[in-house]
Design a protein around this motif. Structure first.
Motif, PDB file in Angstrom:
ATOM      1  N   SER A 204       0.964  -1.262   0.064  1.00  0.00           N
ATOM      2  CA  SER A 204      -0.135  -0.008  -0.042  1.00  0.00           C
ATOM      3  C   SER A 204       0.784   1.270   0.268  1.00  0.00           C
ATOM      4  O   SER A 204       0.550   2.244  -0.566  1.00  0.00           O
ATOM      5  CB  SER A 204      -0.734  -0.134   1.323  1.00  0.00           C
ATOM      6  OG  SER A 204      -1.578   1.087   1.273  1.00  0.00           O
TER       7      SER A 204
ATOM      8  N   LEU B 186      -2.044  -7.518  -3.795  1.00  0.00           N
ATOM      9  CA  LEU B 186      -2.639  -6.255  -3.915  1.00  0.00           C
ATOM     10  C   LEU B 186      -3.957  -6.208  -3.397  1.00  0.00           C
ATOM     11  O   LEU B 186      -4.431  -5.285  -2.801  1.00  0.00           O
ATOM     12  CB  LEU B 186      -2.917  -6.259  -5.733  1.00  0.00           C
ATOM     13  CG  LEU B 186      -1.875  -5.743  -6.522  1.00  0.00           C
ATOM     14  CD1 LEU B 186      -2.032  -5.850  -7.906  1.00  0.00           C
ATOM     15  CD2 LEU B 186      -1.169  -4.584  -5.965  1.00  0.00           C
ATOM     16  N   LEU B 187      -4.745  -7.400  -3.298  1.00  0.00           N
ATOM     17  CA  LEU B 187      -6.091  -7.848  -2.445  1.00  0.00           C
ATOM     18  C   LEU B 187      -5.654  -7.361  -1.085  1.00  0.00           C
ATOM     19  O   LEU B 187      -6.756  -6.768  -0.348  1.00  0.00           O
ATOM     20  CB  LEU B 187      -6.319  -9.079  -2.699  1.00  0.00           C
ATOM     21  CG  LEU B 187      -7.242  -9.421  -4.146  1.00  0.00           C
ATOM     22  CD1 LEU B 187      -7.518 -10.750  -4.118  1.00  0.00           C
ATOM     23  CD2 LEU B 187      -8.420  -8.383  -4.385  1.00  0.00           C
ATOM     24  N   GLU B 188      -4.429  -7.943  -0.505  1.00  0.00           N
ATOM     25  CA  GLU B 188      -4.440  -7.846   1.036  1.00  0.00           C
ATOM     26  C   GLU B 188      -4.089  -6.311   1.143  1.00  0.00           C
ATOM     27  O   GLU B 188      -4.169  -5.763   2.200  1.00  0.00           O
ATOM     28  CB  GLU B 188      -3.144  -8.472   1.367  1.00  0.00           C
ATOM     29  CG  GLU B 188      -3.354  -9.843   1.257  1.00  0.00           C
ATOM     30  CD  GLU B 188      -4.539 -10.619   2.215  1.00  0.00           C
ATOM     31  OE1 GLU B 188      -4.845  -9.814   3.141  1.00  0.00           O
ATOM     32  OE2 GLU B 188      -5.274 -11.494   1.823  1.00  0.00           O
ATOM     33  N   ALA B 189      -3.199  -5.744   0.005  1.00  0.00           N
ATOM     34  CA  ALA B 189      -3.224  -4.158   0.305  1.00  0.00           C
ATOM     35  C   ALA B 189      -4.469  -3.421   0.476  1.00  0.00           C
ATOM     36  O   ALA B 189      -4.546  -2.400   1.288  1.00  0.00           O
ATOM     37  CB  ALA B 189      -2.278  -3.797  -0.942  1.00  0.00           C
ATOM     38  N   ARG B 190      -5.431  -3.687  -0.308  1.00  0.00           N
ATOM     39  CA  ARG B 190      -6.623  -2.997  -0.389  1.00  0.00           C
ATOM     40  C   ARG B 190      -7.383  -3.350   0.936  1.00  0.00           C
ATOM     41  O   ARG B 190      -7.960  -2.488   1.558  1.00  0.00           O
ATOM     42  CB  ARG B 190      -7.592  -3.495  -1.540  1.00  0.00           C
ATOM     43  CG  ARG B 190      -7.230  -3.271  -2.896  1.00  0.00           C
ATOM     44  CD  ARG B 190      -6.804  -1.594  -3.224  1.00  0.00           C
ATOM     45  NE  ARG B 190      -5.622  -1.191  -2.969  1.00  0.00           N
ATOM     46  CZ  ARG B 190      -4.633  -1.191  -3.454  1.00  0.00           C
ATOM     47  NH1 ARG B 190      -4.485  -2.000  -4.558  1.00  0.00           N
ATOM     48  NH2 ARG B 190      -3.327  -0.649  -3.030  1.00  0.00           N
ATOM     49  N   LEU B 191      -7.295  -4.489   1.282  1.00  0.00           N
ATOM     50  CA  LEU B 191      -7.626  -4.998   2.869  1.00  0.00           C
ATOM     51  C   LEU B 191      -7.305  -4.001   3.977  1.00  0.00           C
ATOM     52  O   LEU B 191      -7.924  -3.630   4.749  1.00  0.00           O
ATOM     53  CB  LEU B 191      -7.563  -6.432   2.963  1.00  0.00           C
ATOM     54  CG  LEU B 191      -8.078  -6.967   4.267  1.00  0.00           C
ATOM     55  CD1 LEU B 191      -9.702  -6.712   4.269  1.00  0.00           C
ATOM     56  CD2 LEU B 191      -7.789  -8.550   4.523  1.00  0.00           C
ATOM     57  N   TRP B 192      -6.062  -3.917   3.859  1.00  0.00           N
ATOM     58  CA  TRP B 192      -5.150  -2.948   4.994  1.00  0.00           C
ATOM     59  C   TRP B 192      -5.703  -1.709   4.745  1.00  0.00           C
ATOM     60  O   TRP B 192      -6.034  -0.946   5.860  1.00  0.00           O
ATOM     61  CB  TRP B 192      -3.603  -3.017   4.456  1.00  0.00           C
ATOM     62  CG  TRP B 192      -2.906  -1.843   5.132  1.00  0.00           C
ATOM     63  CD1 TRP B 192      -2.370  -1.072   4.744  1.00  0.00           C
ATOM     64  CD2 TRP B 192      -2.320  -1.919   6.446  1.00  0.00           C
ATOM     65  NE1 TRP B 192      -1.993  -0.139   5.598  1.00  0.00           N
ATOM     66  CE2 TRP B 192      -1.774  -0.707   6.593  1.00  0.00           C
ATOM     67  CE3 TRP B 192      -2.705  -2.774   7.757  1.00  0.00           C
ATOM     68  CZ2 TRP B 192      -1.172  -0.294   8.102  1.00  0.00           C
ATOM     69  CZ3 TRP B 192      -2.214  -2.464   9.010  1.00  0.00           C
ATOM     70  CH2 TRP B 192      -1.476  -1.310   9.119  1.00  0.00           C
ATOM     71  N   GLU B 193      -5.757  -1.059   3.392  1.00  0.00           N
ATOM     72  CA  GLU B 193      -6.346   0.196   3.312  1.00  0.00           C
ATOM     73  C   GLU B 193      -7.736   0.281   4.064  1.00  0.00           C
ATOM     74  O   GLU B 193      -8.285   1.333   4.528  1.00  0.00           O
ATOM     75  CB  GLU B 193      -6.492   0.638   1.824  1.00  0.00           C
ATOM     76  CG  GLU B 193      -5.019   0.800   1.290  1.00  0.00           C
ATOM     77  CD  GLU B 193      -4.841   0.945   0.038  1.00  0.00           C
ATOM     78  OE1 GLU B 193      -5.897   0.832  -0.731  1.00  0.00           O
ATOM     79  OE2 GLU B 193      -3.604   0.904  -0.676  1.00  0.00           O
ATOM     80  N   LEU B 194      -8.641  -0.565   3.507  1.00  0.00           N
ATOM     81  CA  LEU B 194      -9.942  -0.690   4.072  1.00  0.00           C
ATOM     82  C   LEU B 194     -10.109  -0.770   5.961  1.00  0.00           C
ATOM     83  O   LEU B 194     -10.719  -0.030   6.456  1.00  0.00           O
ATOM     84  CB  LEU B 194     -10.568  -1.831   3.751  1.00  0.00           C
ATOM     85  CG  LEU B 194     -12.173  -2.107   4.454  1.00  0.00           C
ATOM     86  CD1 LEU B 194     -12.994  -1.024   3.884  1.00  0.00           C
ATOM     87  CD2 LEU B 194     -12.515  -3.537   3.900  1.00  0.00           C
TER      88      LEU B 194
END
Length: 162
Positions: free
Chosen positions: A51, A74-82
């Protein structure tokens, strides 16, 4: 075909609902009230790094070696941002989906057993599904571990069913 009003069938149906409730409760307790295994902070570090620094920079190095496919990162990065936006703990957000995926694995297992050539397997499919759902190993992998391993089992059973 058994009589749907039979006491034995009503007893079995109650037992199966109890098994689903118990397995779901155990998974929910682990997801919400435990920290998970070492995989949780490793995934959190990967997600934060992707992220903040980008995917390529994370592959080049960071606190932990990142050796996962780009899409997973990339999915985990979006999860982190969420999680950063909502305040939801990353440890919960990471493990909750795999606990839900395990419910899908159980359902797929029951569906596959319903198509078995063996009458004994077809007749036992709900019991076998409940035994999987209540298996300590399945519970720990899906709700405690902090990795995507349960998705592999679900995907394989889904492919078999198709």
């Amino acid at each position: 075909m058994p009589d749907p009003e039979s006491p034995a069938l009503r007893f079995a149906a109650r037992w199966l609902w109890l098994a689903w409730l118990l397995g779901g409760t155990l998974r929910a307790l682990l997801v919400v009230f435990s920290d998970g295994t070492l995989d949780v902070p490793i995934w959190q570090a990967h997600a934060r790094s992707i992220s903040e620094r980008g995917l390529v920079a994370t592959y080049r190095g960071g606190p932990y070696l990142f050796n996962h496919p780009p899409l997973a990162g990339l999915l985990e990065a979006r999860l982190w941002e969420l999680c950063q936006a909502t305040g939801l703990p990353f440890r919960v957000a990471l493990r909750a989906p795999t606990a839900l995926i395990d419910a899908g694995t159980t359902w797929l297992l029951v569906q596959l057993l319903a198509r078995s050539g063996s009458r004994r397997l077809r007749d036992s499919r709900h019991l076998l599904g409940a035994l999987y759902w209540l298996s300590p190993l399945a519970i720990l992998f899906s709700a405690q571990h902090g990795n995507t391993d349960p998705a592999v089992a679900c995907s394989l059973l889904g492919a078999l069913l198709l």
